[in-house]
Design a protein around this motif. Structure first.
Motif, PDB file in Angstrom:
ATOM      1  N   ARG A   1       0.833  -1.218   0.000  1.00  0.00           N
ATOM      2  CA  ARG A   1       0.000   0.000   0.000  1.00  0.00           C
ATOM      3  C   ARG A   1       0.861   1.258   0.000  1.00  0.00           C
ATOM      4  O   ARG A   1       0.366   2.348  -0.216  1.00  0.00           O
ATOM      5  CB  ARG A   1      -0.952  -0.013   1.204  1.00  0.00           C
TER       6      ARG A   1
ATOM      7  N   HIS B   1      -1.831  -5.418  -3.755  1.00  0.00           N
ATOM      8  CA  HIS B   1      -2.713  -4.260  -3.595  1.00  0.00           C
ATOM      9  C   HIS B   1      -2.859  -3.425  -4.878  1.00  0.00           C
ATOM     10  O   HIS B   1      -3.956  -2.998  -5.222  1.00  0.00           O
ATOM     11  CB  HIS B   1      -2.214  -3.383  -2.453  1.00  0.00           C
TER      12      HIS B   1
ATOM     13  N   LYS C   1     -15.071   6.181  -1.422  1.00  0.00           N
ATOM     14  CA  LYS C   1     -14.511   6.199  -0.070  1.00  0.00           C
ATOM     15  C   LYS C   1     -13.447   7.285   0.024  1.00  0.00           C
ATOM     16  O   LYS C   1     -12.738   7.539  -0.940  1.00  0.00           O
ATOM     17  CB  LYS C   1     -13.880   4.817   0.194  1.00  0.00           C
TER      18      LYS C   1
ATOM     19  N   ARG D   1     -10.159   8.412   2.511  1.00  0.00           N
ATOM     20  CA  ARG D   1      -9.329   8.128   3.685  1.00  0.00           C
ATOM     21  C   ARG D   1      -8.467   9.341   3.984  1.00  0.00           C
ATOM     22  O   ARG D   1      -7.774   9.848   3.096  1.00  0.00           O
ATOM     23  CB  ARG D   1      -8.424   6.907   3.428  1.00  0.00           C
TER      24      ARG D   1
ATOM     25  N   ASP E   1     -12.907  -6.994  -1.343  1.00  0.00           N
ATOM     26  CA  ASP E   1     -11.723  -6.131  -1.216  1.00  0.00           C
ATOM     27  C   ASP E   1     -10.467  -6.996  -1.317  1.00  0.00           C
ATOM     28  O   ASP E   1     -10.541  -8.212  -1.139  1.00  0.00           O
ATOM     29  CB  ASP E   1     -11.754  -5.396   0.136  1.00  0.00           C
ATOM     30  N   ASP E   2      -9.332  -6.360  -1.583  1.00  0.00           N
ATOM     31  CA  ASP E   2      -8.089  -7.152  -1.628  1.00  0.00           C
ATOM     32  C   ASP E   2      -7.643  -7.526  -0.223  1.00  0.00           C
ATOM     33  O   ASP E   2      -7.139  -8.614   0.005  1.00  0.00           O
ATOM     34  CB  ASP E   2      -6.967  -6.411  -2.375  1.00  0.00           C
TER      35      ASP E   2
ATOM     36  N   SER F   1      -7.392  -4.643   6.923  1.00  0.00           N
ATOM     37  CA  SER F   1      -6.385  -4.430   7.954  1.00  0.00           C
ATOM     38  C   SER F   1      -7.104  -4.121   9.271  1.00  0.00           C
ATOM     39  O   SER F   1      -7.441  -5.019  10.036  1.00  0.00           O
ATOM     40  CB  SER F   1      -5.425  -3.314   7.538  1.00  0.00           C
ATOM     41  N   THR F   2      -7.415  -2.859   9.513  1.00  0.00           N
ATOM     42  CA  THR F   2      -8.124  -2.498  10.753  1.00  0.00           C
ATOM     43  C   THR F   2      -9.626  -2.759  10.648  1.00  0.00           C
ATOM     44  O   THR F   2     -10.320  -2.739  11.654  1.00  0.00           O
ATOM     45  CB  THR F   2      -7.958  -0.991  11.032  1.00  0.00           C
ATOM     46  N   GLY F   3     -10.096  -2.957   9.427  1.00  0.00           N
ATOM     47  CA  GLY F   3     -11.529  -3.157   9.221  1.00  0.00           C
ATOM     48  C   GLY F   3     -12.277  -1.850   8.996  1.00  0.00           C
ATOM     49  O   GLY F   3     -13.479  -1.865   8.711  1.00  0.00           O
TER      50      GLY F   3
ATOM     51  N   SER G   1     -12.478   0.284   6.545  1.00  0.00           N
ATOM     52  CA  SER G   1     -13.174   0.410   5.247  1.00  0.00           C
ATOM     53  C   SER G   1     -14.437  -0.441   5.237  1.00  0.00           C
ATOM     54  O   SER G   1     -15.503   0.020   4.811  1.00  0.00           O
ATOM     55  CB  SER G   1     -12.262  -0.042   4.101  1.00  0.00           C
TER      56      SER G   1
HETATM   57  C1  R5P Z   1      -7.463   0.152   0.284  1.00  0.00           C
HETATM   58  O1  R5P Z   1      -7.339   0.700  -0.800  1.00  0.00           O
HETATM   59  C2  R5P Z   1      -7.474  -1.331   0.428  1.00  0.00           C
HETATM   60  O2  R5P Z   1      -7.969  -1.954  -0.718  1.00  0.00           O
HETATM   61  C3  R5P Z   1      -8.283  -1.768   1.642  1.00  0.00           C
HETATM   62  O3  R5P Z   1      -9.622  -1.355   1.472  1.00  0.00           O
HETATM   63  C4  R5P Z   1      -7.727  -1.164   2.896  1.00  0.00           C
HETATM   64  O4  R5P Z   1      -6.337  -1.156   2.881  1.00  0.00           O
HETATM   65  C5  R5P Z   1      -8.213  -1.897   4.114  1.00  0.00           C
HETATM   66  O5  R5P Z   1      -7.679  -1.290   5.273  1.00  0.00           O
HETATM   67  P1  R5P Z   1      -8.585  -1.117   6.571  1.00  0.00           P
HETATM   68  O6  R5P Z   1      -9.179  -2.469   6.872  1.00  0.00           O
HETATM   69  O7  R5P Z   1      -7.636  -0.658   7.641  1.00  0.00           O
HETATM   70  O8  R5P Z   1      -9.621  -0.105   6.244  1.00  0.00           O
END
Ligand code: R5P
Length: 291
Positions: free
Chosen positions: A95, A129, A191, A193, A218-219, A222-224, A226
């Motif tokens: 990322r 990613h 979305k 961020r 989604d690919d 991580s923290t959830g 998104s």
């Molecule tokens: C972002 O572009 C990726 O595809 C994921 O949506 C993102 O990295 C997920 O991270 P998190 O779970 O922390 O939102």
């Protein structure tokens, strides 16, 4: 017939064994001992000679420890084998593929330099990613997709007319591919961020999802953040159940529980990262690419 030997790092030993079985190749175990000061000592049980060596190691947390173990294994093996394939099913740092804010370092490029210096000649990843991350590695590479495997799993769940949702515009091609394999439609949310705080917001205003079962694709998680924001938004639009399909489920900081609390019925991921949600095996798609 090509003679392979498969070496599994600590982070991917189960997946590496599966790849070895599919390639009908011997499997070599590695051992990692972590000293009280945090340094790790890596031992390879048997150094393969005169065969094509496949080193398998994902770089999920502890990211740097797993990365260093991978570099150490390749660095040792390359002294004895002329051909090594380095399989990094989950590629950490992917990322960090561009300078989002002034002064940021494109760390995936640094990872590429480290891999190269350790003797990596060819990298195989699963659903990296971004294409840009693969380019920034500056190593000969191939990326395979886990979408077919994930779709197969969802087909068995016999959902009625589900709609596939990408939580962001960057993932809409992936969602479209998933939907076309599942023979259904897809939509993508907008979305945002915050690059400083990492906080996520959904900017979309209205989507037509009333009474439909949804699969957010989604690919990685991580923290959830998104997935949670997307689910809360979709629930407000009166959808039915929400399922999540992703390749790499990092699920840090209790993310699985937070995602369930947001209303997600089930998370399905692959074994690029072992865990409770890893129901889809990517050993076939990897070994097919290696053959
Ligand atoms: C972002 O572009 C990726 O595809 C994921 O949506 C993102 O990295 C997920 O991270 P998190 O779970 O922390 O939102």
């Amino acid at each position: 017939m090509v003679k392979f030997t498969v070496i599994g790092g600590d982070a991917s030993s189960d997946l590496a064994k599966r790849i070895a079985r599919r390639l009908k190749a011997p499997y070599v175990k590695t051992e990692r001992k972590v000293f009280p000061d945090g340094e790790s000592k890596i031992t390879i049980n048997h150094i393969p000679k005169k065969s094509i060596v496949v080193v398998v190691q994902s770089t999920y947390p502890p990211v740097d420890t797993n990365l260093l173990e991978l570099l150490s294994i390749v660095s040792k093996v390359q002294k004895f084998s002329s051909k090594i394939y380095t399989v990094i099913p989950y590629m950490g740092y992917a990322r960090q593929d561009r300078e989002f804010l002034d002064g940021e370092i494109i760390t995936i490029g640094v990872v590429g330099k480290l891999l190269k210096a350790s003797g990596v000649k060819k990298v195989l990843t699963v659903d990296i990613h971004s294409k840009l991350a693969l380019k920034e590695l500056k190593i000969s590479s191939e990326n395979v997709s886990a979408m077919e495997g994930l779709v197969k799993h969802f087909k068995k769940m016999k959902m009625k007319d589900p709609l596939v949702v990408s939580p962001d515009l960057g993932g809409q091609e992936r969602a479209k591919e998933f939907a076309s394999l599942l023979k259904t439609g897809s939509i993508a949310l907008k979305k945002h961020r915050d690059r400083k705080t990492g906080k996520v917001n959904i900017l979309s205003e209205k989507v037509v999802v009333k009474n439909r079962d949804l699969i957010i694709v989604d690919d990685m998680i991580s923290t959830g953040g998104s997935i949670i924001k997307a689910t809360q938004f979709l629930k407000r639009q009166k959808c039915k159940r929400v399922f999540v399909a992703c390749t790499h489920a990092l699920l840090v900081n209790n993310a699985a529980k937070k995602i369930k609390n947001a209303g997600v019925s089930q998370i399905i991921s692959t074994n690029t990262i072992p865990g409770d949600s890893a129901k889809v095996d990517v050993s076939k798609v990897i070994s097919d690419a290696l053959k």
